[in-house]
Write a protein that holds these residues in place. Sequence first.
Motif, PDB file in Angstrom:
ATOM      1  N   ARG A 170      -8.298  -1.420  -6.044  1.00 43.07           N
ATOM      2  CA  ARG A 170      -8.318   0.054  -6.140  1.00 43.07           C
ATOM      3  C   ARG A 170      -9.666   0.603  -6.587  1.00 43.07           C
ATOM      4  O   ARG A 170      -9.997   1.763  -6.306  1.00 43.07           O
ATOM      5  CB  ARG A 170      -7.204   0.512  -7.080  1.00 43.07           C
ATOM      6  CG  ARG A 170      -7.366   0.079  -8.535  1.00 43.07           C
ATOM      7  CD  ARG A 170      -6.082   0.212  -9.313  1.00 43.07           C
ATOM      8  NE  ARG A 170      -5.165  -0.881  -8.983  1.00 43.07           N
ATOM      9  CZ  ARG A 170      -3.963  -1.032  -9.518  1.00 43.07           C
ATOM     10  NH1 ARG A 170      -3.518  -0.172 -10.412  1.00 43.07           N
ATOM     11  NH2 ARG A 170      -3.191  -2.043  -9.166  1.00 43.07           N
ATOM     12  N   GLU A 171     -10.480  -0.236  -7.260  1.00 38.05           N
ATOM     13  CA  GLU A 171     -11.786   0.225  -7.755  1.00 38.05           C
ATOM     14  C   GLU A 171     -12.750   0.574  -6.620  1.00 38.05           C
ATOM     15  O   GLU A 171     -13.793   1.193  -6.853  1.00 38.05           O
ATOM     16  CB  GLU A 171     -12.426  -0.863  -8.636  1.00 38.05           C
ATOM     17  CG  GLU A 171     -11.717  -1.122  -9.943  1.00 38.05           C
ATOM     18  CD  GLU A 171     -10.470  -1.979  -9.781  1.00 38.05           C
ATOM     19  OE1 GLU A 171      -9.600  -1.954 -10.683  1.00 38.05           O
ATOM     20  OE2 GLU A 171     -10.355  -2.685  -8.737  1.00 38.05           O
ATOM     21  N   ASN A 172     -12.394   0.189  -5.387  1.00 39.41           N
ATOM     22  CA  ASN A 172     -13.267   0.479  -4.242  1.00 39.41           C
ATOM     23  C   ASN A 172     -13.107   1.902  -3.709  1.00 39.41           C
ATOM     24  O   ASN A 172     -13.789   2.272  -2.757  1.00 39.41           O
ATOM     25  CB  ASN A 172     -12.984  -0.521  -3.110  1.00 39.41           C
ATOM     26  CG  ASN A 172     -13.497  -1.907  -3.420  1.00 39.41           C
ATOM     27  OD1 ASN A 172     -14.692  -2.161  -3.365  1.00 39.41           O
ATOM     28  ND2 ASN A 172     -12.602  -2.815  -3.769  1.00 39.41           N
ATOM     29  N   VAL A 179      -2.823   2.106  -6.989  1.00 35.45           N
ATOM     30  CA  VAL A 179      -2.436   0.821  -6.385  1.00 35.45           C
ATOM     31  C   VAL A 179      -3.604   0.235  -5.592  1.00 35.45           C
ATOM     32  O   VAL A 179      -4.516   0.948  -5.188  1.00 35.45           O
ATOM     33  CB  VAL A 179      -1.219   0.987  -5.438  1.00 35.45           C
ATOM     34  CG1 VAL A 179       0.022   1.362  -6.217  1.00 35.45           C
ATOM     35  CG2 VAL A 179      -1.518   2.036  -4.364  1.00 35.45           C
ATOM     36  N   ASP A 180      -3.558  -1.079  -5.374  1.00 41.15           N
ATOM     37  CA  ASP A 180      -4.539  -1.749  -4.517  1.00 41.15           C
ATOM     38  C   ASP A 180      -4.180  -1.528  -3.052  1.00 41.15           C
ATOM     39  O   ASP A 180      -3.053  -1.133  -2.717  1.00 41.15           O
ATOM     40  CB  ASP A 180      -4.565  -3.247  -4.818  1.00 41.15           C
ATOM     41  CG  ASP A 180      -5.055  -3.562  -6.226  1.00 41.15           C
ATOM     42  OD1 ASP A 180      -5.853  -2.771  -6.761  1.00 41.15           O
ATOM     43  OD2 ASP A 180      -4.625  -4.590  -6.775  1.00 41.15           O
ATOM     44  N   ALA A 181      -5.143  -1.809  -2.192  1.00 40.14           N
ATOM     45  CA  ALA A 181      -4.914  -1.712  -0.754  1.00 40.14           C
ATOM     46  C   ALA A 181      -5.068  -3.099  -0.128  1.00 40.14           C
ATOM     47  O   ALA A 181      -5.381  -4.071  -0.814  1.00 40.14           O
ATOM     48  CB  ALA A 181      -5.897  -0.729  -0.132  1.00 40.14           C
ATOM     49  N   ALA A 182      -4.830  -3.170   1.169  1.00 41.33           N
ATOM     50  CA  ALA A 182      -4.994  -4.437   1.890  1.00 41.33           C
ATOM     51  C   ALA A 182      -5.258  -4.144   3.359  1.00 41.33           C
ATOM     52  O   ALA A 182      -4.821  -3.122   3.895  1.00 41.33           O
ATOM     53  CB  ALA A 182      -3.747  -5.305   1.749  1.00 41.33           C
ATOM     54  N   VAL A 183      -5.983  -5.041   3.997  1.00 44.26           N
ATOM     55  CA  VAL A 183      -6.242  -4.926   5.434  1.00 44.26           C
ATOM     56  C   VAL A 183      -5.276  -5.839   6.181  1.00 44.26           C
ATOM     57  O   VAL A 183      -5.118  -7.014   5.834  1.00 44.26           O
ATOM     58  CB  VAL A 183      -7.693  -5.295   5.766  1.00 44.26           C
ATOM     59  CG1 VAL A 183      -7.906  -5.356   7.285  1.00 44.26           C
ATOM     60  CG2 VAL A 183      -8.654  -4.293   5.144  1.00 44.26           C
ATOM     61  N   VAL A 184      -4.633  -5.262   7.176  1.00 43.31           N
ATOM     62  CA  VAL A 184      -3.642  -5.979   7.979  1.00 43.31           C
ATOM     63  C   VAL A 184      -4.000  -5.864   9.459  1.00 43.31           C
ATOM     64  O   VAL A 184      -4.392  -4.785   9.920  1.00 43.31           O
ATOM     65  CB  VAL A 184      -2.230  -5.408   7.746  1.00 43.31           C
ATOM     66  CG1 VAL A 184      -1.222  -6.035   8.697  1.00 43.31           C
ATOM     67  CG2 VAL A 184      -1.795  -5.624   6.306  1.00 43.31           C
ATOM     68  N   THR A 185      -3.873  -6.957  10.186  1.00 42.58           N
ATOM     69  CA  THR A 185      -4.100  -6.950  11.635  1.00 42.58           C
ATOM     70  C   THR A 185      -2.781  -7.209  12.361  1.00 42.58           C
ATOM     71  O   THR A 185      -2.054  -8.147  12.035  1.00 42.58           O
ATOM     72  CB  THR A 185      -5.102  -8.045  12.049  1.00 42.58           C
ATOM     73  OG1 THR A 185      -6.362  -7.781  11.426  1.00 42.58           O
ATOM     74  CG2 THR A 185      -5.288  -8.070  13.569  1.00 42.58           C
ATOM     75  N   PHE A 186      -2.492  -6.348  13.319  1.00 37.59           N
ATOM     76  CA  PHE A 186      -1.346  -6.551  14.219  1.00 37.59           C
ATOM     77  C   PHE A 186      -1.915  -6.864  15.606  1.00 37.59           C
ATOM     78  O   PHE A 186      -2.527  -5.990  16.230  1.00 37.59           O
ATOM     79  CB  PHE A 186      -0.464  -5.302  14.288  1.00 37.59           C
ATOM     80  CG  PHE A 186       0.085  -4.860  12.959  1.00 37.59           C
ATOM     81  CD1 PHE A 186       1.266  -5.381  12.460  1.00 37.59           C
ATOM     82  CD2 PHE A 186      -0.584  -3.897  12.204  1.00 37.59           C
ATOM     83  CE1 PHE A 186       1.776  -4.967  11.229  1.00 37.59           C
ATOM     84  CE2 PHE A 186      -0.097  -3.480  10.977  1.00 37.59           C
ATOM     85  CZ  PHE A 186       1.089  -4.017  10.489  1.00 37.59           C
TER      86      PHE A 186
END
Length: 264
Positions: A170-172, A179-186
């Motif tokens: 989240r500091e980014n 909350v934190d985030a995340a990168v997801v690939t579909f």
Amino acid sequence: MLNSDINDQLASAADVKEGDFVLEIGPGTGSLTNVLINLGATVLAIEKDPHMVDLVSERFADSDKFKVLQEDFVKFHIRSHMLSILESRRLSHPDSSLAKVVSNLPFNISTDVVKLLLPMGDIFSKVVLLLQDEAALRLVEPALRTSEYRPINILINFYSKPEYNFRVPRENFFPQPKVDAAVVTFKLKHPRDYPDVSSTKNFFSLVNSAFNGKRKMLRKSLQHISSSPEIEKALGVAGLPVTSRPEELTLDDFVKLHNVIARE
């Protein structure tokens, strides 16, 4: 987004390269947009906020590889719009590939966006999204027999091959979220590679009905489709226990059960 490296990694996850056509939802100030354009992609951005539309329009006014539309994405007819764009691109570039989606999404629309985009394997090859970390884990890595396993997990695996890429603390971000985030690939499946069901609409109707009675056995939650004895028989033919509950079935299990019921 305070960390420009994250935008580079988003573009890298989608393997964005010269000549690609990329859809970006919610470009904000255009930091990710800039990375995509510098890689040689043409970007169509969909932005709801008129102030942000003016900002990115001005920022990329000199670029012939950028267009922004002021629209609410979840209400926008993206399929017909993209089909028109891809058709005209193929006339001038016969070897052009499918489009891609790369977006740092507003967290509150992430599930709606996933439901809208994943069935478009004839338009997009990859959908790379920055999502809330907890949501990303629920969408990509739910465990059978848990409360996190839901109809959307069946939908995701029906239409794509999902991959959790990496977490983004989240500091980014500024302002900093809770909350934190995340990168997801579909990686989207082409329609010819979807599971073999007689009716996609009826298949997902069955899945949704099954989960409406979560914790209930399928012979009870699917009673409006067939009687309990008939559901038990179908489960048996599909090689599943007659006491099966929805959270115990994989995508393949639901496909087998649907096809048995559809034949009867």
